[in-house]
Design a protein around this motif. Structure first.
Motif, PDB file in Angstrom:
ATOM      1  N   ASN A  56      53.641  47.871  54.828  1.00 19.11           N
ATOM      2  CA  ASN A  56      52.278  47.346  54.747  1.00 19.11           C
ATOM      3  C   ASN A  56      52.210  45.903  55.231  1.00 19.11           C
ATOM      4  O   ASN A  56      51.249  45.505  55.886  1.00 19.11           O
ATOM      5  N   ARG A  57      53.226  45.108  54.908  1.00 19.13           N
ATOM      6  CA  ARG A  57      53.265  43.722  55.358  1.00 19.13           C
ATOM      7  C   ARG A  57      53.384  43.650  56.884  1.00 19.13           C
ATOM      8  O   ARG A  57      52.717  42.847  57.532  1.00 19.13           O
ATOM      9  N   ALA A  60      50.034  44.647  58.436  1.00 16.98           N
ATOM     10  CA  ALA A  60      49.057  43.567  58.319  1.00 16.98           C
ATOM     11  C   ALA A  60      49.345  42.467  59.328  1.00 16.98           C
ATOM     12  O   ALA A  60      48.421  41.892  59.918  1.00 16.98           O
TER      13      ALA A  60
END
Length: 82
Positions: A56-57, A60
């Motif tokens: 997810n990081r 993003a």
């Protein structure tokens, strides 16, 4: 057939390991089996949670820098039913 053999071997090894720990601490086997099952679930959940957070990081960061959506958001733990 191969998957069932792997699962059976895993269950046997886990039971043997938990039985040895129960003998070392002079605890009942059922207590160690319960705590061992919780510990194994917790360790697997932590590894899956960490990998989901990392993906997810990265997603993003890619979207913030380029505006392109790389993948969907991953949940830390999701049970799938067939």
């Amino acid at each position: 057939m191969n998957n069932s053999l792997i699962v059976l071997l895993t269950v046997i090894l886990e039971s043997l390991f938990l039985y040895i720990i129960a003998a070392l601490f002079s605890w009942k086997w059922i207590d160690i089996a319960f705590l061992g099952g919780l510990a194994i679930f917790g360790v697997l959940w932590i590894f899956h949670y960490q990998s989901a957070q990392t993906r997810n990081r990265e997603n993003a960061s890619i979207r913030g820098n380029t505006g392109i959506t790389a993948e969907s958001i991953h949940s830390p733990l999701h049970f799938h039913l067939w």
